[in-house]
Every structure is written in C-alpha cells, then in structure tokens.
Design a protein around this motif. Structure first.
Motif, PDB file in Angstrom:
ATOM      1  N   ALA A 519     -19.216 -24.071 -85.021  1.00 11.62           N
ATOM      2  CA  ALA A 519     -18.265 -23.154 -84.382  1.00 11.62           C
ATOM      3  C   ALA A 519     -17.012 -23.906 -83.924  1.00 11.62           C
ATOM      4  O   ALA A 519     -15.890 -23.415 -84.084  1.00 11.62           O
ATOM      5  N   ALA A 520     -17.187 -25.102 -83.354  1.00 11.65           N
ATOM      6  CA  ALA A 520     -16.042 -25.892 -82.907  1.00 11.65           C
ATOM      7  C   ALA A 520     -15.148 -26.274 -84.086  1.00 11.65           C
ATOM      8  O   ALA A 520     -13.911 -26.261 -83.973  1.00 11.65           O
ATOM      9  N   ALA A 521     -15.763 -26.602 -85.223  1.00 11.03           N
ATOM     10  CA  ALA A 521     -14.977 -26.940 -86.410  1.00 11.03           C
ATOM     11  C   ALA A 521     -14.167 -25.738 -86.886  1.00 11.03           C
ATOM     12  O   ALA A 521     -12.993 -25.879 -87.286  1.00 11.03           O
ATOM     13  N   ARG A 522     -14.746 -24.552 -86.831  1.00  3.45           N
ATOM     14  CA  ARG A 522     -14.031 -23.354 -87.282  1.00  3.45           C
ATOM     15  C   ARG A 522     -12.909 -22.979 -86.303  1.00  3.45           C
ATOM     16  O   ARG A 522     -11.814 -22.571 -86.731  1.00  3.45           O
ATOM     17  N   VAL A 523     -13.168 -23.124 -85.009  1.00  5.33           N
ATOM     18  CA  VAL A 523     -12.109 -22.856 -84.032  1.00  5.33           C
ATOM     19  C   VAL A 523     -10.966 -23.856 -84.207  1.00  5.33           C
ATOM     20  O   VAL A 523      -9.789 -23.537 -83.983  1.00  5.33           O
ATOM     21  N   GLY A 524     -11.318 -25.081 -84.640  1.00  2.00           N
ATOM     22  CA  GLY A 524     -10.296 -26.101 -84.849  1.00  2.00           C
ATOM     23  C   GLY A 524      -9.471 -25.900 -86.101  1.00  2.00           C
ATOM     24  O   GLY A 524      -8.582 -26.713 -86.370  1.00  2.00           O
ATOM     25  N   GLY A 525      -9.767 -24.875 -86.891  1.00  2.00           N
ATOM     26  CA  GLY A 525      -8.926 -24.572 -88.046  1.00  2.00           C
ATOM     27  C   GLY A 525      -9.621 -24.558 -89.382  1.00  2.00           C
ATOM     28  O   GLY A 525      -9.019 -24.149 -90.384  1.00  2.00           O
ATOM     29  N   LEU A 526     -10.873 -25.002 -89.469  1.00  2.00           N
ATOM     30  CA  LEU A 526     -11.576 -24.987 -90.745  1.00  2.00           C
ATOM     31  C   LEU A 526     -12.118 -23.587 -91.040  1.00  2.00           C
ATOM     32  O   LEU A 526     -12.537 -22.861 -90.130  1.00  2.00           O
ATOM     33  N   ARG A 528     -14.905 -20.994 -92.890  1.00  2.00           N
ATOM     34  CA  ARG A 528     -16.361 -21.056 -93.036  1.00  2.00           C
ATOM     35  C   ARG A 528     -16.741 -21.766 -94.329  1.00  2.00           C
ATOM     36  O   ARG A 528     -17.696 -22.542 -94.366  1.00  2.00           O
ATOM     37  N   SER A 529     -16.006 -21.516 -95.387  1.00  2.00           N
ATOM     38  CA  SER A 529     -16.282 -22.171 -96.667  1.00  2.00           C
ATOM     39  C   SER A 529     -16.131 -23.679 -96.551  1.00  2.00           C
ATOM     40  O   SER A 529     -16.940 -24.443 -97.102  1.00  2.00           O
ATOM     41  N   GLN A 530     -15.105 -24.149 -95.836  1.00  2.00           N
ATOM     42  CA  GLN A 530     -14.914 -25.589 -95.677  1.00  2.00           C
ATOM     43  C   GLN A 530     -16.041 -26.223 -94.875  1.00  2.00           C
ATOM     44  O   GLN A 530     -16.480 -27.334 -95.178  1.00  2.00           O
ATOM     45  N   VAL A 531     -16.515 -25.519 -93.852  1.00  2.00           N
ATOM     46  CA  VAL A 531     -17.635 -26.035 -93.059  1.00  2.00           C
ATOM     47  C   VAL A 531     -18.880 -26.161 -93.936  1.00  2.00           C
ATOM     48  O   VAL A 531     -19.610 -27.166 -93.866  1.00  2.00           O
ATOM     49  N   LEU A 532     -19.135 -25.144 -94.764  1.00  2.00           N
ATOM     50  CA  LEU A 532     -20.303 -25.190 -95.646  1.00  2.00           C
ATOM     51  C   LEU A 532     -20.175 -26.333 -96.649  1.00  2.00           C
ATOM     52  O   LEU A 532     -21.154 -27.043 -96.918  1.00  2.00           O
ATOM     53  N   ARG A 533     -19.014 -26.529 -97.192  1.00  2.00           N
ATOM     54  CA  ARG A 533     -18.821 -27.613 -98.159  1.00  2.00           C
ATOM     55  C   ARG A 533     -18.970 -28.974 -97.498  1.00  2.00           C
ATOM     56  O   ARG A 533     -19.536 -29.905 -98.083  1.00  2.00           O
ATOM     57  N   ALA A 534     -18.464 -29.117 -96.271  1.00  2.00           N
ATOM     58  CA  ALA A 534     -18.621 -30.388 -95.557  1.00  2.00           C
ATOM     59  C   ALA A 534     -20.096 -30.684 -95.300  1.00  2.00           C
ATOM     60  O   ALA A 534     -20.552 -31.830 -95.447  1.00  2.00           O
ATOM     61  N   ALA A 535     -20.867 -29.652 -94.916  1.00  2.00           N
ATOM     62  CA  ALA A 535     -22.304 -29.841 -94.696  1.00  2.00           C
ATOM     63  C   ALA A 535     -23.008 -30.225 -95.983  1.00  2.00           C
ATOM     64  O   ALA A 535     -23.926 -31.060 -95.991  1.00  2.00           O
ATOM     65  N   LEU A 536     -22.582 -29.629 -97.117  1.00  2.00           N
ATOM     66  CA  LEU A 536     -23.192 -29.958 -98.409  1.00  2.00           C
ATOM     67  C   LEU A 536     -22.862 -31.391 -98.813  1.00  2.00           C
ATOM     68  O   LEU A 536     -23.728 -32.121 -99.301  1.00  2.00           O
ATOM     69  N   VAL A 537     -21.618 -31.805 -98.615  1.00  2.00           N
ATOM     70  CA  VAL A 537     -21.229 -33.186 -98.942  1.00  2.00           C
ATOM     71  C   VAL A 537     -22.024 -34.167 -98.089  1.00  2.00           C
ATOM     72  O   VAL A 537     -22.525 -35.193 -98.579  1.00  2.00           O
ATOM     73  N   ARG A 605     -23.048 -17.699 -89.363  1.00  2.00           N
ATOM     74  CA  ARG A 605     -22.881 -16.241 -89.439  1.00  2.00           C
ATOM     75  C   ARG A 605     -22.237 -15.646 -88.184  1.00  2.00           C
ATOM     76  O   ARG A 605     -21.334 -14.819 -88.301  1.00  2.00           O
ATOM     77  N   PRO A 606     -22.652 -16.036 -86.969  1.00  2.00           N
ATOM     78  CA  PRO A 606     -22.013 -15.447 -85.776  1.00  2.00           C
ATOM     79  C   PRO A 606     -20.556 -15.895 -85.668  1.00  2.00           C
ATOM     80  O   PRO A 606     -20.161 -16.946 -86.192  1.00  2.00           O
ATOM     81  N   ALA A 607     -19.789 -15.120 -84.962  1.00  2.00           N
ATOM     82  CA  ALA A 607     -18.398 -15.490 -84.712  1.00  2.00           C
ATOM     83  C   ALA A 607     -18.355 -16.765 -83.877  1.00  2.00           C
ATOM     84  O   ALA A 607     -19.121 -16.913 -82.910  1.00  2.00           O
ATOM     85  N   PRO A 608     -17.495 -17.737 -84.213  1.00  2.00           N
ATOM     86  CA  PRO A 608     -17.502 -19.027 -83.514  1.00  2.00           C
ATOM     87  C   PRO A 608     -17.235 -18.901 -82.025  1.00  2.00           C
ATOM     88  O   PRO A 608     -17.801 -19.650 -81.235  1.00  2.00           O
ATOM     89  N   ILE A 609     -16.379 -17.956 -81.613  1.00  2.00           N
ATOM     90  CA  ILE A 609     -16.068 -17.829 -80.191  1.00  2.00           C
ATOM     91  C   ILE A 609     -17.279 -17.406 -79.390  1.00  2.00           C
ATOM     92  O   ILE A 609     -17.455 -17.789 -78.225  1.00  2.00           O
TER      93      ILE A 609
END
Length: 616
Positions: A519-526, A528-537, A605-609
């Motif tokens: 959630a913090a990563a998404r609030v920081g501008g990433l 959801r797709s980028q977060v998933l790709r970072a987790a996969l990498v 899935r939940p909203a980051p906020i």
C-alpha cells in the motif's frame, strides 16, 4: 495473523502425515509374510524383495523426518520473526521474557496437536498414495497396503508436538531476548539475521559435508557411494543456515532491471533478508537432495559401466536358462565361454543372516572372462564375489533353496566393483543339478580367431538370446539405472513435493505481512501492476539464489562421487542429469512465480489508503 498460524499448522500437518505414512508402510513391509504355496526359491526371492523394500522405506522415513523437522523449524522461525513487533508491544506493557517465551511454546503445543489431529487422517491418504506408487514400481507385491496400528496415534501426536516445540524453542528464546524498542525500530539484535545459532549450525554441518567428501574415497564401492549420496543433507542445511547472509548478496548480483521496479526488488531483497532466506531454504533442500542424489547415482552407474567394459573379456553374451555351458562350448567358432548360473542363497556370518546373490561358475573360465584370480575355488568352498558384503576370509554358513550346506570356507575373493554383482561365487558340483535346471544363465563368449561372428551368433541364437558384450553391458546398466531411478522417485518424490509446499508456505506467510508495504508503494506513485511485477522480480531473484545454493550443496555430492569413482575404478566419472536439473529449476521458478503473483494480487486488492489507515 491467521495466515501466520495457518502456515505453521500446514507445515506440521504435512510433516506428521509424511512421517506417519512412512512408518506404517515400513512396519507393514517388515512384518509381511510370503504368500502360501511358494517354493523355496520363490520364498527366497520374496524375502529379497521385502528386504529391499524395507531398506528403501527406512531411507524414506529418515528423509521424511529430516524434511519435517527442517520445514517446521524454518516456518516457525519465520512466523515468530514476522510477529516481533507484537512481542515488543507485549514487553512494553509489562510482559516479561519468560511470559513471551511460554506464550510461544504454548502456541507450538496447540499447533502441534492440531497439526497432528489433521495429519493423522491426511497420513492415511499419503500412505495409500505411497503404497500405490511402490506397487506400480514393483517394489512390493500386488495387493500390498499399509496396515493401521493404534499406537501410531501416540507417535503422530508426539511427533507433531515435539517437532513444533523444537521448531519454536530457538525462535522463542531469541524473541524473548530482543529489547522492545529494538524490535519496534528494527535495530540492534532485532535487525540481526545471522545469529550465533545460525553461524554454529551452518559451520558444523558444513564441516560434516566436507568430512563426508574427504572420507568417501576410502569407503570402497559400497561405503563411498553411501557417503557421497548423504553429502547433500548436511550441505543443504549448512547453505540454508547461512542463507540470510548469502541469498541477498546473490539476489542483488542477479539482473533485475535498471528501472524503478528493479530498484524496488533489489531494495526488498536486502531489507527483507529473513523473508528471502525463508523462501530460499526449502528450495536449497529441494535442489540439493534431488539433484545431488541423482547426479551422484548417475555418476556411479556410468562408472560401473566403464569398469565392467574394461574388465570383461568377451565378444558375445548369451542369456539362457539352465546349465547351457557345454552346448555353447560345442558351437564351432567359440574359443571359450564362461557360463554363470544365478541362484538365490542365504548367508549367516556370525550372528547376522542375510540374503545374497550367488553365481555357480567355472573358476578358470570366470577368471579369463573377468580378469580376476580364483585359485582354490573347488569342492566344498566359496569365493567372495564382486558384490561385496561377504567376508574375504574365514567361513560362512550357506543355505540354498531346500538345501542347507552348513559352514563353507571362503577360499578366494575378487575385488568388489562399483557396479556390484554377485555376492558369492560357487564352484561346479556344490549346487545340485535340480536347483540349476531353471536357473538364469549368462554366458560370456569369446570367438576363435577367424571365426565368423554372424555364423556363431546364428548358432548361439538356438540356445538363448545373443548380444554383443558392449550391448549387453549397456542394457544391463540401463536396467540397473531404471531400478535406481525408481528408488529415487520413491524416496525423493513426496519429499520434493513437501519441500515445494514449504516454499509456497513461506511466500504466503511473507505476503500476509506485506499488505501495508504494498500500500505504501502504491501511495508513493507505483501502480498496482508495477507492485506485482516488483514482487515477481524479487521472488524470481530469491528462487535463482536458492537454486544456486542448492546446486552448491548438490555439487558436494558430485565431488564425493568423482573422488570415489577415481579411487575405486581408477577413472574419474562425473555425470550431470541435465534434464532433471532443468525440470527442477523450471518447476521451482514456476511455483514461486505463480505463488508470488497470486499472493501479491490478493494483498493489493484493498484500496491502499484503507490499509495504511488500518490499525493492523
């Protein structure tokens, strides 16, 4: 929190199920009676098969117990590490170290009991699957099934609780010693991942693996092979113990991309060293055990083929039944033939009794065909064969089907070979003709100079199946390796599946605590797709690091095999099972990648906020 407890419960359940199944099958096989109506030779063959099945099940039980203890302890340690902030808050509101420690131990007892309660019925399913696999591979007779024993309930519950307590004890002691403020800020002892316990365990098991590698060449064909096949266990434990130090370094050296996704993955690899090591540990054990055992086994098989080819002096091999030696010798163009008739036997050496493979041979012909010396093998005497197990001097008590020969002196011996073979060599006249009439026979034939190989083969084909010596040796090695492969599948198959489940378990537990991080990563501008790709990498990098460390553990077995084959045969043999290596790597990457995507997708899935605003 639910995911943490569920992960621990799952590891205990599967561990109990695997140990219970292996133990029940072992007891059932050890007490198996031969079917009614079998002759003496069939009873001996049945006894040999049961002995082999019991030995294999004993290995399976040992590996199952090892894997259960390793996976459960790793899971509990990771679960406790994920809850260190909770324990810090308990300490801040007045809880003492002893209270924290006792809470964790009580949780371990509860989880161990619940895991055993679920593992007992699950073990019956696993037992049915194991028995079906053993029947399919021919290790046990048709209709073989594990028998339920009431006392297994006490063993299963004791195993579950004992393994849970053992897994939680070190983690509980460490959690209780960390200062509350250090745990909240993740500084000091709370941030230290390479503890004294990990260093000691890693160095001790590394020393054990090195000792096996050093000693294996002096163990001979049997002992050296056994030590080489056991190297992956301590080597894998050592690599897993040191993985919090090595995995992040390896992960950061792997190419993860230069963009924000790669940078985030590299940062997570370094900051979340406990999580990375927890995921890598089962992978290290999986790759080390499966690849190391397979590579060592293939190396010994190929070494045996080469050794037999160098020692065997024959042009053709005839496979037939009964004493066909005179008929083969009478064929025009045959210069010499060594006919070897196989009979089952039982040997008593001191207080030990065991089944052996015996060959009835002509000493002079056998010596010419196999480049050995058998002086003195005649009359009421035997020689120790290339399969070992029988002492080269003294005497043994020998029994054949329906015939007890009593004490027989061992008057000669041939060097034990890495490929094994008959344990005893018997001279002509010692075994009655009635026992040889239906005995399998192999005749190693040397052609006379100038003889037509085609003409001789055609004549020999009327006696039995004819093959060139090279083709027969390769076919025999293929048959031997097929048996070895079946044993490896039986021994490693379920254990490898358990290790993979341990990997999935660690990823799920780790993802449960990353919801706020994502959630913090998404609030920081990433996105959801980028977060998933970072987790996969990140997951892929950890997987590759675990595979590399597991490969290092497997390399220990290969080094021991190379040193042993060189010492025994004079030729260093190294065989790499590339197909298996590729399959293991592909399955590991597929399982970890798929699990990482699923768990990350669920955690985002939940909203980051909403996640950042939540208290937990």
């Amino acid at each position: 929190m639910i995911a943490l407890f569920a992960g621990s419960l799952l590891s205990v359940t599967l561990g109990v199920a695997l140990v219970q199944s292996s133990l029940l099958l072992l007891i059932t096989a050890a007490t198996l009676d031969p079917p009614a109506g079998l002759g003496a030779a069939e009873r001996m063959e049945f006894s040999d098969n049961v002995t082999a099945a019991v030995a294999m099940l004993g290995v399976i039980l040992g590996i199952a117990t090892f894997l259960a203890g390793f996976i459960i302890s790793s899971t509990f340690a990771f679960t406790v590490a994920q809850r260190r902030r909770d324990f810090a808050l308990l300490r801040l509101v007045g809880a003492g170290r002893g209270q924290v420690r006792m809470r964790l131990l009580r949780e371990a007892v509860v989880l161990g009991g619940l895991g055993a309660a679920i593992g007992v019925p699950a073990g019956l399913v696993v037992m049915a699957a194991q028995a079906a696999l053993m029947r399919r591979m021919g290790f046990v007779p048709a209709g073989f099934a594990g028998e339920w024993r009431p006392w297994i309930l006490a063993v299963s519950f004791g195993t579950g609780i004992a393994l849970s307590l053992a897994g939680a004890m070190v983690a509980a002691h460490r959690a209780a010693r960390v200062l509350p403020l250090e745990a909240l800020r993740e500084t000091g002892a709370a941030a230290r991942v390479m503890t004294a316990t990990r260093w000691i365990a890693g160095l001790i098991f590394l020393g054990g693996a090195l000792a096996l590698i050093i000693v294996a060449p002096v163990g001979g064909p049997g002992g050296g092979a056994a030590m080489a096949m056991n190297v992956p266990m301590p080597a894998a434990i050592a690599a897993a113990a040191l993985s919090p130090l090595i995995v992040p370094l390896l992960g950061r050296l792997l190419p993860t991309g230069s963009g924000v996704i790669g940078a985030l993955a590299r940062a997570n690899l370094w900051d979340a060293r406990r999580r990375s090591a927890s995921v890598a540990a089962p992978l290290i054990v999986l790759v080390g055990l499966v690849v190391g055992t397979a590579a060592a086994g293939a190396s010994f098989t190929d070494a045996g083929i080469g050794e037999l080819q160098r020692q065997t002096r024959a042009d053709l091999v005839v496979t037939a039944t009964g004493p066909v030696g005179p008929a083969i010798a009478a064929v025009p163009g045959v210069a010499s033939a060594s006919t070897e008739l196989s009979v089952p036997a039982t040997v008593d050496v001191g207080d030990e009794s065991f089944s052996v493979s015996a060959l009835v041979v002509d000493p002079a012909a056998y010596a010419r065909a196999h480049s050995v010396e058998l002086a003195g093998l005649r009359g009421h005497a035997v020689a120790a064969g290339p399969g070992g197990e029988v002492p080269a001097k003294g005497s043994v008590r020998l029994a054949l089907p329906d015939l007890d020969l009593g004490a027989v002196p061992v008057v000669a011996s041939v060097p034990a070979t890495i490929s094994g073979g008959a344990n005893l060599l018997l001279p002509p006249g010692l075994v009655p003709d009635r026992l040889l009439a239906a005995a399998p026979a192999q005749s190693f034939v040397t052609l006379a100079p100038g003889a037509s190989a085609g003409t001789v083969r055609a004549a020999l084909a009327r006696i039995g199946t004819v093959a060139t010596a090279g083709d027969w040796l390769r076919a025999d090695a293929t048959a031997r390796s097929e048996v070895n492969n079946k044993i490896m599948v039986s021994v490693m198959g379920i254990g490898a599946l358990y290790a993979l489940i341990g990997v999935v378990n660690s990823i799920v537990i780790g993802a449960a605590a990353r919801r706020r991080e994502f959630a913090a990563a998404r609030v920081g501008g990433l996105t959801r797709s980028q977060v998933l790709r970072a987790a996969l990498v990140e997951s892929s990098a950890v997987t590759v690091a675990g595979i590399l460390l597991g490969g290092l553990a497997a390399a220990g077995a290969l080094i021991a095999a190379a040193r042993t084959t060189s010492a025994v045969t004079g030729t260093t043999t190294v065989t790499m099972p590339w197909t298996l290596i590729g399959a293991v790597c592909a399955v590991a990457l597929l399982v970890t990648g798929t699990t990482s995507l699923i768990t990350s997708w669920s955690a985002t899935r939940p909203a980051p906020i909403l996640l950042l605003a939540a208290r937990e």
